[in-house]
Design an enzyme around this catalytic site. Structure first.
Site, PDB file in Angstrom:
ATOM      1  N   ASP A 245       0.861  -1.187   0.000  1.00  0.00           N
ATOM      2  CA  ASP A 245       0.000   0.000   0.000  1.00  0.00           C
ATOM      3  C   ASP A 245       0.892   1.231   0.000  1.00  0.00           C
ATOM      4  OD1 ASP A 245      -3.223   0.456   0.653  1.00  0.00           O
ATOM      5  OD2 ASP A 245      -1.950   2.194   1.105  1.00  0.00           O
ATOM      6  N   ASN A 273       4.399   2.228  -4.133  1.00  0.00           N
ATOM      7  CA  ASN A 273       3.405   2.485  -5.167  1.00  0.00           C
ATOM      8  C   ASN A 273       3.172   1.173  -5.926  1.00  0.00           C
ATOM      9  OD1 ASN A 273       2.141   3.101  -7.652  1.00  0.00           O
ATOM     10  ND2 ASN A 273       2.856   5.213  -7.479  1.00  0.00           N
ATOM     11  N   ASP A 294      -7.374  -4.421  -5.008  1.00  0.00           N
ATOM     12  CA  ASP A 294      -8.553  -3.646  -4.589  1.00  0.00           C
ATOM     13  C   ASP A 294      -8.193  -2.159  -4.550  1.00  0.00           C
ATOM     14  OD1 ASP A 294     -10.972  -2.797  -3.609  1.00  0.00           O
ATOM     15  OD2 ASP A 294     -10.610  -3.469  -1.549  1.00  0.00           O
ATOM     16  N   CYS A 334     -14.295  -0.183  -7.007  1.00  0.00           N
ATOM     17  CA  CYS A 334     -15.346   0.522  -6.266  1.00  0.00           C
ATOM     18  C   CYS A 334     -15.742   1.812  -6.978  1.00  0.00           C
ATOM     19  CB  CYS A 334     -14.891   0.814  -4.839  1.00  0.00           C
ATOM     20  SG  CYS A 334     -13.397   1.795  -4.767  1.00  0.00           S
TER      21      CYS A 334
HETATM   22  N1  SAH Z   1      -8.867  -3.863   0.362  1.00  0.00           N
HETATM   23  C1  SAH Z   1      -8.920  -2.849   1.388  1.00  0.00           C
HETATM   24  C2  SAH Z   1      -9.299  -1.492   0.878  1.00  0.00           C
HETATM   25  C3  SAH Z   1      -8.384  -0.896  -0.131  1.00  0.00           C
HETATM   26  S1  SAH Z   1      -8.660   0.809  -0.358  1.00  0.00           S
HETATM   27  C4  SAH Z   1      -9.908  -3.298   2.451  1.00  0.00           C
HETATM   28  O1  SAH Z   1     -10.757  -4.145   2.147  1.00  0.00           O
HETATM   29  O2  SAH Z   1      -9.850  -2.791   3.565  1.00  0.00           O
HETATM   30  C5  SAH Z   1      -7.444   1.257  -1.510  1.00  0.00           C
HETATM   31  C6  SAH Z   1      -6.055   1.405  -0.962  1.00  0.00           C
HETATM   32  O3  SAH Z   1      -5.190   1.712  -2.042  1.00  0.00           O
HETATM   33  C7  SAH Z   1      -5.857   2.531   0.044  1.00  0.00           C
HETATM   34  O4  SAH Z   1      -5.364   2.007   1.242  1.00  0.00           O
HETATM   35  C8  SAH Z   1      -4.794   3.464  -0.585  1.00  0.00           C
HETATM   36  O5  SAH Z   1      -3.848   3.948   0.346  1.00  0.00           O
HETATM   37  C9  SAH Z   1      -4.129   2.539  -1.554  1.00  0.00           C
HETATM   38  N2  SAH Z   1      -3.480   3.154  -2.716  1.00  0.00           N
HETATM   39  C10 SAH Z   1      -3.888   4.190  -3.476  1.00  0.00           C
HETATM   40  N3  SAH Z   1      -3.035   4.401  -4.497  1.00  0.00           N
HETATM   41  C11 SAH Z   1      -2.063   3.464  -4.388  1.00  0.00           C
HETATM   42  C12 SAH Z   1      -0.902   3.157  -5.147  1.00  0.00           C
HETATM   43  N4  SAH Z   1      -0.574   3.845  -6.248  1.00  0.00           N
HETATM   44  N5  SAH Z   1      -0.136   2.121  -4.734  1.00  0.00           N
HETATM   45  C13 SAH Z   1      -0.462   1.393  -3.650  1.00  0.00           C
HETATM   46  N6  SAH Z   1      -1.544   1.656  -2.897  1.00  0.00           N
HETATM   47  C14 SAH Z   1      -2.340   2.665  -3.254  1.00  0.00           C
END
Ligand code: SAH
Length: 390
Positions: A245, A273, A294, A334
């Protein structure tokens, strides 16, 4: 009470049950227009349509709360609607943690309430509902006698309504770092600083759906937030789990969640990233048995749908390439504006480009405590797909 008359020629949407009335659908208004007030809505011939709140600053001029002419909007109305929402959750078996109110789907437009065991987190996303916050809080106190109520109104969409972004206690202050139980696991939730209301309840059913495919597997979860899918994977028997994340905070909580469940030996989390990392690992020909994706919503505006689709295609293409033959891709979206068929088509195109064959295991949506209304488009906002990739 101020009377709002619809134009003669409007789409059937409102008459078929959609609670939103846009400014350009209104012909005439009799009476004063005070932002946030309750108004009555009629057809152009004067037939009662419903009663709701008005805000001329918003593109959505009126949101209907009731279609019953005898139903008054007062404190008792909110008590009764919240009780109804709670009764429904109990009926479908979502008692400990649930989205107690899912806005329009519970006939309470622009109101979101998540229940995390004894705690409640509220979002009032429009002026007309924000006004009723005291009534809503009083009703929640009465029904639940909760240990705490917190407002997570730090949401940009409120500015479209002329409302400030804010967060804070709506009850006596309490320790906002709580633990909730889900599917036999425990998770830390930071009500003040977590994303959205602190925890994504909408994936609670889908987290169970990975139970069999992760046994003995090396699992990669990109966009893992606080590691909920990762912990489920380890709990269900994965050999190893790697969660990624971009948020350092999320990753730190993910590590604490693995520890809380005694799964720390199997789980590793990295703050990176995911787009870059997946790209690099594809080049290095790294392989996993299961890849879970996700990502956050890629767009909230129609102009950027194509960009969102490109993002989904890219990330899923990389996910597929990182799988061993016969591995499983678990992929979610989502983004409200990317509808289920668009999402499936995008995965299909990604598979074509990656030269992979897909066999569908399951295609699901948000957990049942986020009801889907068939007469309101875009309430099927979460798409959750598991495919075997050959
Ligand atoms: N699956 C999780 C929810 C994910 S929400 C659950 O069920 O609780 C999406 C996540 O993607 C967030 O935590 C955000 O910090 C992360 N995110 C956003 N852009 C990103 C990137 N470029 N690389 C990695 N993570 C990222």
């Amino acid at each position: 009470m101020t009377k709002v008359f619809l134009k003669k020629k409007i789409q059937n949407r409102v008459l078929l049950g959609h609670p939103w009335i846009f400014g350009n659908e209104v012909g005439q208004i009799d009476g004063e227009v005070n932002p946030g007030d309750i108004v009555d809505v009629f057809t152009h011939t004067g037939v009662f349509v419903g009663r709701g709140y008005i805000n001329p600053q918003s593109q959505i001029l009126v949101r209907l709360l009731t279609r019953d002419k005898n139903e008054q909007i007062n404190d008792g109305f909110f008590l009764q609607r919240l009780q109804k929402a709670w009764d429904y959750r109990k009926k479908i078996g979502y008692v400990e943690n649930c989205r107690l109110v899912f806005g329009e789907a519970d006939e309470l437009p622009a109101l979101v309430i998540d229940k995390f065991n004894d705690y409640l987190v509220i979002q009032t996303l429009a002026l007309g509902i924000d006004r009723w916050k005291p009534a809503i809080v009083a009703a929640l106190e009465k029904i639940f006698s909760p240990k705490g109520i917190y407002e997570r109104n730090d949401v940009p969409v409120r500015e479209l309504e002329g409302l400030p972004q804010q967060k804070g206690f709506l009850s006596a202050p309490f320790d906002t770092n709580i633990i909730l139980k889900e599917n036999g696991l425990k998770f830390h939730v930071d009500i003040v600083n977590g994303q959205k209301t602190g925890y994504f309840l909408d994936q609670q059913d889908n987290r169970r759906a990975i139970q069999h495919i992760v046994k003995g597997a090396n699992v990669l979860e990109a966009f893992c937030y606080t590691g909920t899918f990762s912990c489920h994977a380890a709990h269900y028997g994965a050999k190893s789990v790697l969660g990624l994340d971009i948020s350092e905070n999320a990753v730190a909580t993910a590590r604490r969640n693995a520890e809380l469940n005694g799964l720390q030996d199997k789980c590793e989390f990295q703050a990176v990233n995911a787009f870059d990392q997946l790209k690099q690992w594809t080049k290095e020909d790294k392989k996993f048995d299961v890849v879970i994706l996700d990502p956050p919503a890629f767009t909230k505006s129609r102009e950027n749908i194509q960009k969102a689709i490109t993002g989904y295609k890219e990330i899923n293409l990389r996910g597929m390439k990182l799988l061993k033959p016969g591995g499983f891709l678990v992929t979610a979206s989502c983004t409200n504006l990317v509808d289920p068929s668009m999402f499936l088509e995008t995965i299909h195109l990604a598979a074509k480009d990656a030269r992979k064959k897909l066999r569908q295991v399951t295609f699901m949506t948000q957990a049942q405590d986020h009801p889907i209304l068939w007469n309101i488009e875009n309430t099927t906002y979460l798409k959750f797909l598991i495919v075997e990739v050959q």
